[in-house]
Design a protein around this motif. Structure first.
Motif, PDB file in Angstrom:
ATOM      1  N   LEU A  32       0.807  -1.218   0.000  1.00 27.86           N
ATOM      2  CA  LEU A  32       0.000   0.000   0.000  1.00 27.86           C
ATOM      3  C   LEU A  32       0.840   1.267   0.000  1.00 27.86           C
ATOM      4  CD1 LEU A  32      -2.787   1.353   0.190  1.00 27.86           C
ATOM      5  CD2 LEU A  32      -2.627   1.139   2.677  1.00 27.86           C
ATOM      6  N   ASN A  33       1.896   1.309   0.857  1.00 25.12           N
ATOM      7  CA  ASN A  33       2.689   2.527   1.011  1.00 25.12           C
ATOM      8  C   ASN A  33       3.950   2.557   0.148  1.00 25.12           C
ATOM      9  OD1 ASN A  33       0.960   3.637   3.087  1.00 25.12           O
ATOM     10  ND2 ASN A  33       1.859   2.146   4.504  1.00 25.12           N
ATOM     11  N   GLN A  34       4.535   1.397  -0.086  1.00 25.63           N
ATOM     12  CA  GLN A  34       5.815   1.354  -0.781  1.00 25.63           C
ATOM     13  C   GLN A  34       5.677   1.034  -2.272  1.00 25.63           C
ATOM     14  OE1 GLN A  34       8.827  -1.013   1.210  1.00 25.63           O
ATOM     15  NE2 GLN A  34       7.839  -0.710   3.191  1.00 25.63           N
ATOM     16  N   GLY A  35       4.570   0.481  -2.654  1.00 21.68           N
ATOM     17  CA  GLY A  35       4.405   0.103  -4.049  1.00 21.68           C
ATOM     18  C   GLY A  35       5.176  -1.156  -4.387  1.00 21.68           C
ATOM     19  N   MET A  36       5.752  -1.188  -5.580  1.00 26.24           N
ATOM     20  CA  MET A  36       6.416  -2.393  -6.069  1.00 26.24           C
ATOM     21  C   MET A  36       7.770  -2.638  -5.399  1.00 26.24           C
ATOM     22  SD  MET A  36       7.259  -3.379 -10.025  1.00 26.24           S
ATOM     23  CE  MET A  36       7.920  -5.003 -10.457  1.00 26.24           C
ATOM     24  N   ILE A  37       8.436  -1.578  -4.946  1.00 24.39           N
ATOM     25  CA  ILE A  37       9.811  -1.702  -4.450  1.00 24.39           C
ATOM     26  C   ILE A  37       9.884  -2.562  -3.198  1.00 24.39           C
ATOM     27  CG2 ILE A  37       9.725   0.361  -2.996  1.00 24.39           C
ATOM     28  CD1 ILE A  37      12.719  -0.956  -5.064  1.00 24.39           C
ATOM     29  N   TYR A  38       8.755  -2.762  -2.505  1.00 26.73           N
ATOM     30  CA  TYR A  38       8.803  -3.563  -1.282  1.00 26.73           C
ATOM     31  C   TYR A  38       9.268  -4.989  -1.570  1.00 26.73           C
ATOM     32  CZ  TYR A  38       4.984  -6.880  -1.929  1.00 26.73           C
ATOM     33  OH  TYR A  38       4.227  -7.935  -2.358  1.00 26.73           O
ATOM     34  N   ARG A  39       9.121  -5.438  -2.824  1.00 30.77           N
ATOM     35  CA  ARG A  39       9.483  -6.810  -3.177  1.00 30.77           C
ATOM     36  C   ARG A  39      10.967  -7.094  -2.963  1.00 30.77           C
ATOM     37  NH1 ARG A  39       5.219  -5.515  -6.484  1.00 30.77           N
ATOM     38  NH2 ARG A  39       3.668  -7.182  -6.853  1.00 30.77           N
ATOM     39  N   ILE A  40      11.763  -6.057  -2.841  1.00 29.90           N
ATOM     40  CA  ILE A  40      13.200  -6.271  -2.645  1.00 29.90           C
ATOM     41  C   ILE A  40      13.476  -6.967  -1.328  1.00 29.90           C
ATOM     42  CG2 ILE A  40      13.937  -4.166  -1.411  1.00 29.90           C
ATOM     43  CD1 ILE A  40      16.113  -3.908  -3.655  1.00 29.90           C
ATOM     44  N   ILE A  41      12.527  -6.920  -0.394  1.00 26.25           N
ATOM     45  CA  ILE A  41      12.713  -7.590   0.889  1.00 26.25           C
ATOM     46  C   ILE A  41      12.840  -9.098   0.721  1.00 26.25           C
ATOM     47  CG2 ILE A  41      10.270  -7.979   1.451  1.00 26.25           C
ATOM     48  CD1 ILE A  41      10.934  -7.235   4.342  1.00 26.25           C
ATOM     49  N   TYR A  42      12.278  -9.645  -0.366  1.00 25.32           N
ATOM     50  CA  TYR A  42      12.346 -11.085  -0.597  1.00 25.32           C
ATOM     51  C   TYR A  42      13.747 -11.540  -1.002  1.00 25.32           C
ATOM     52  CZ  TYR A  42       7.285 -10.916  -0.300  1.00 25.32           C
ATOM     53  OH  TYR A  42       5.997 -10.727   0.152  1.00 25.32           O
ATOM     54  N   PHE A  43      14.626 -10.589  -1.247  1.00 27.53           N
ATOM     55  CA  PHE A  43      16.031 -10.892  -1.509  1.00 27.53           C
ATOM     56  C   PHE A  43      16.921 -10.319  -0.412  1.00 27.53           C
ATOM     57  CE2 PHE A  43      13.610 -10.485  -5.405  1.00 27.53           C
ATOM     58  CZ  PHE A  43      13.860 -11.701  -6.020  1.00 27.53           C
ATOM     59  N   HIS A  44      16.543  -9.152   0.086  1.00 25.91           N
ATOM     60  CA  HIS A  44      17.316  -8.468   1.121  1.00 25.91           C
ATOM     61  C   HIS A  44      17.370  -9.273   2.423  1.00 25.91           C
ATOM     62  CE1 HIS A  44      18.814  -5.081   3.496  1.00 25.91           C
ATOM     63  NE2 HIS A  44      17.808  -5.259   4.349  1.00 25.91           N
ATOM     64  N   LEU A  45      16.225  -9.701   2.885  1.00 26.13           N
ATOM     65  CA  LEU A  45      16.164 -10.422   4.160  1.00 26.13           C
ATOM     66  C   LEU A  45      16.730 -11.841   4.077  1.00 26.13           C
ATOM     67  CD1 LEU A  45      15.450 -10.369   7.086  1.00 26.13           C
ATOM     68  CD2 LEU A  45      13.043 -10.777   6.514  1.00 26.13           C
ATOM     69  N   PRO A  46      16.384 -12.646   3.051  1.00 27.66           N
ATOM     70  CA  PRO A  46      17.010 -13.969   2.949  1.00 27.66           C
ATOM     71  C   PRO A  46      18.527 -13.907   2.809  1.00 27.66           C
ATOM     72  CG  PRO A  46      15.043 -13.899   1.588  1.00 27.66           C
ATOM     73  CD  PRO A  46      15.287 -12.505   2.052  1.00 27.66           C
ATOM     74  N   ALA A  47      19.047 -12.878   2.126  1.00 26.97           N
ATOM     75  CA  ALA A  47      20.498 -12.733   2.016  1.00 26.97           C
ATOM     76  C   ALA A  47      21.122 -12.491   3.386  1.00 26.97           C
ATOM     77  CB  ALA A  47      20.845 -11.592   1.064  1.00 26.97           C
ATOM     78  N   ALA A  48      20.447 -11.684   4.213  1.00 27.89           N
ATOM     79  CA  ALA A  48      20.946 -11.433   5.570  1.00 27.89           C
ATOM     80  C   ALA A  48      20.929 -12.711   6.401  1.00 27.89           C
ATOM     81  CB  ALA A  48      20.099 -10.354   6.240  1.00 27.89           C
ATOM     82  N   LEU A  49      19.835 -13.455   6.342  1.00 28.79           N
ATOM     83  CA  LEU A  49      19.740 -14.701   7.106  1.00 28.79           C
ATOM     84  C   LEU A  49      20.784 -15.717   6.640  1.00 28.79           C
ATOM     85  CD1 LEU A  49      15.840 -15.074   7.186  1.00 28.79           C
ATOM     86  CD2 LEU A  49      17.328 -14.343   9.060  1.00 28.79           C
ATOM     87  N   THR A  50      21.038 -15.755   5.341  1.00 30.96           N
ATOM     88  CA  THR A  50      22.035 -16.686   4.815  1.00 30.96           C
ATOM     89  C   THR A  50      23.442 -16.298   5.258  1.00 30.96           C
ATOM     90  OG1 THR A  50      20.640 -17.073   2.869  1.00 30.96           O
ATOM     91  CG2 THR A  50      22.948 -17.741   2.718  1.00 30.96           C
ATOM     92  N   CYS A  51      23.755 -15.019   5.204  1.00 36.21           N
ATOM     93  CA  CYS A  51      25.107 -14.604   5.609  1.00 36.21           C
ATOM     94  C   CYS A  51      25.313 -14.818   7.107  1.00 36.21           C
ATOM     95  CB  CYS A  51      25.379 -13.161   5.198  1.00 36.21           C
ATOM     96  SG  CYS A  51      24.751 -11.871   6.294  1.00 36.21           S
ATOM     97  N   PHE A  52      24.276 -14.587   7.919  1.00 36.80           N
ATOM     98  CA  PHE A  52      24.414 -14.820   9.354  1.00 36.80           C
ATOM     99  C   PHE A  52      24.622 -16.309   9.648  1.00 36.80           C
ATOM    100  CE2 PHE A  52      21.680 -10.841  10.312  1.00 36.80           C
ATOM    101  CZ  PHE A  52      22.772 -10.036  10.056  1.00 36.80           C
TER     102      PHE A  52
END
Length: 227
Positions: A32-52
């Motif tokens: 609703l607030n971010q539009g399409m760009i919010y989809r980057i979380i599906y790569f941003h967050l898994p990458a963080a979990l993988t590196c940790f």
């Protein structure tokens, strides 16, 4: 047998990524607030979990080396740390892209962002240290100590989302006490994490082979010096 396992991991990882990309871009609605760009979380967050996860494995392997003096633990630590750093870079880059769209800037010295950047620098220093020392035992010992020290910042990064309420968004996953995503929108995060973990396992296996070859070369070099 090992090659077959790696091929299987590659096939499953590719299939998961393809399925997730279709779901993320074709099925999920815009936020609703971010539009399409919010989809980057599906790569941003898994990458963080993988590196940790990789950095934790590096911590365990480093402690194993200091305890046993077995160079195989050093090879594992070096391999998983290098792969973990690659995913940490993905996390920082995707976060900057999101920030440019939402905040209007590529970077801000937010406490959460800064702690992740410091984490990235520490593990870059780990790889630089390994390349600066040629003597294998000394290299393994100092690298193990630095890996254990660097992991303290991983804990800070993990807890920063709870400790500091800053410009960076709060928790969105229910496992972190969040709830900012609609039902059905969290699942692709976990599937992408699994895909990245499988990809990371493949990369670690390749780096392990390289480290084993390097260890054999170091052994031959020591024997040559003995003569």
């Amino acid at each position: 047998m090992r090659n077959r396992v790696l091929y299987a991991f590659a096939v499953v990882s590719a299939a998961l990524l393809a399925m997730n990309l279709y779901t993320i871009f074709m099925k999920l609605p815009d936020e609703l607030n971010q539009g399409m760009i919010y989809r980057i979380i599906y790569f941003h967050l898994p990458a963080a979990l993988t590196c940790f996860t990789a950095f934790f494995c590096g911590l365990v392997a480093s402690a194993g080396y200091l305890t046993t003096k077995d160079m195989r633990y050093d090879a594992v630590a070096a391999s998983v740390t290098e792969v973990g750093l690659a995913f940490a870079t993905v996390n920082l880059v995707t976060g900057s892209i999101w920030g440019r769209i939402i905040w209007g800037i590529w970077w801000t010295w937010d406490a959460r962002l800064t702690s992740m950047f410091v984490c990235w620098l520490l593990y870059v220093a780990y790889l630089m240290l390994r390349r600066a020392i040629e003597e294998p035992v000394q290299r393994a010992r100092l690298s193990a100590v630095l890996s254990i020290f660097a992991f303290t910042d991983v804990i800070i990064v993990w807890k920063s989302i709870e400790w500091w309420r800053t410009q960076h968004p709060g928790p969105v996953l229910t496992i972190r006490g969040g709830g900012g995503m609609a039902p059905g929108m969290q699942a692709p995060i976990y599937w992408n994490w699994l895909a990245m973990m499988l990809l990371g396992a493949i990369l670690v296996a390749v780096r392990m082979r390289q480290e084993n070859m390097r260890r054999e070369i170091d052994s031959l070099r020591r024997e040559a010096y003995a003569f």
